[in-house]
Design an enzyme around this catalytic site. Structure first.
Site: not given
Length: 333
Positions: A200, A278, A197
């Site tokens: 973001e 997600d 990740h």
């Protein structure tokens, strides 16, 4: 908008972000856990995003009720099984489910390695029952610090043959990837793929770090890559995929609205980007919504949506032979 002659995949899907509200209600009653509401209708606002959240951390609090009812390993096994059932209902041929065993274990002090084993069992049984192909990605929850992530890593390594990749998720701003270099060195030594990740909550420098220091082959979300032309060039040239999650990025206020989402630009730039959900249970969406509602609203043409669907399989942590077999299986139907 979905090409039924091609495999439909979801390669950025959190198992612990897809616990059904009905299951939360039932497990709460089974284990005598106090919930904020006693009916499905009144529970949903507590466990699903109704209006966009101000930031990623606020969004993540919506996940908490799902894990608060995981009072046993059987409960973990159940939600893993139901994740595969949900994937089958959505028409998915292949899904990569990622999960944080430390997060799932936290509320009731479950053994972290036991949670990993329970998830493996539930997913395996679900795949046998529903005919969906699935692989598991282990998440280290950076929000809980380096030691907690080390504990999660050890639990994954105890089942290394059933884990396909390692991921790092959570508070990207407060816990940068530089804290976890040794963790990812061990993951690569174990032969796992790497997805992180990044980009973001933090900027493009987080994506560069994930690639250069952690060895990321794919980037989760990656929306801030739009701010760095050299990074976009690099992603396209090196075929480092971006796991786009359209609705999620709006709900976390990472992107203002779908029209402003960078996925279309990524595809135009030749970046291998795909469409994913997600946390579908928390978001109140499914993969069909992402293809038929969110993607057109983000400005994607029919051909770009098809390319994103193709990319989903190309980016998948499958061997070339596994990809070929899946293409042939779907084409034959």
């Amino acid at each position: 908008m979905i090409d039924t002659t091609l495999p439909l995949t979801d390669i950025h899907r959190h198992l612990d972000g897809n616990i059904r509200p009905q299951t939360i209600l039932e497990l709460g009653r089974q284990y005598n856990i106090s919930l904020p509401a006693q009916s499905l209708e009144t529970l949903i606002p507590h466990v699903q995003v109704i209006a966009n959240e101000p930031d990623l951390v606020s969004f993540l609090t919506k996940l908490d009720w799902g894990v608060k009812v995981l009072a046993s390993l059987d409960a973990c096994r159940r939600v893993a099984f139901e994740n595969i059932e949900d994937a089958a209902r959505n028409g998915l041929h292949y899904v990569e489910l990622r999960f944080s065993p430390g997060y799932m274990a936290m509320a009731h002090q479950l053994p972290v390695a036991g949670v990993v084993e329970a998830v493996i069992d539930g997913v395996r049984e679900g795949c046998r029952t529903f005919g969906v192909q699935a692989k598991l990605i282990g998440i280290m929850s950076r929000t809980f610090g380096e030691a907690a992530c080390q504990q999660e890593l050890e639990a994954f390594l105890a089942h290394r043959d059933q884990i396909t990749a390692l991921d790092l998720a959570g508070d990207e701003l407060g816990f940068p990837g530089s804290l976890f270099l040794s963790h990812f060195n061990r993951a690569r030594d174990a032969g796992w793929h790497i997805t992180v990740h990044a980009g973001e909550a933090a900027g493009p420098e987080s994506i560069w770090q994930a690639i250069r220091e952690l060895g990321a082959e794919r980037i989760g979300h990656g929306v801030k890559a739009i701010e760095d032309r050299a990074l976009m060039d690099f992603l396209a040239e090196q075929q480092i995929g971006i796991e786009s999650c359209l609705t999620s990025n709006i709900q976390t206020s990472t992107v203002a609205d779908l029209a402003a989402h960078p996925l279309k630009t990524f595809l135009e730039h030749g970046i291998r980007a795909s469409i994913n959900t997600d946390d579908p249970g928390v978001q109140g969406v499914d993969i069909i919504h992402e293809y038929t509602v969110a993607a057109p609203a983000a400005g994607l043409s029919r051909e770009q949506i098809r390319q994103a669907q193709i990319n989903g399989l190309e980016m998948a942590f499958l061997s070339a032979e596994e990809k070929r077999a899946l293409r042939e299986k779907v084409a034959a139907k």
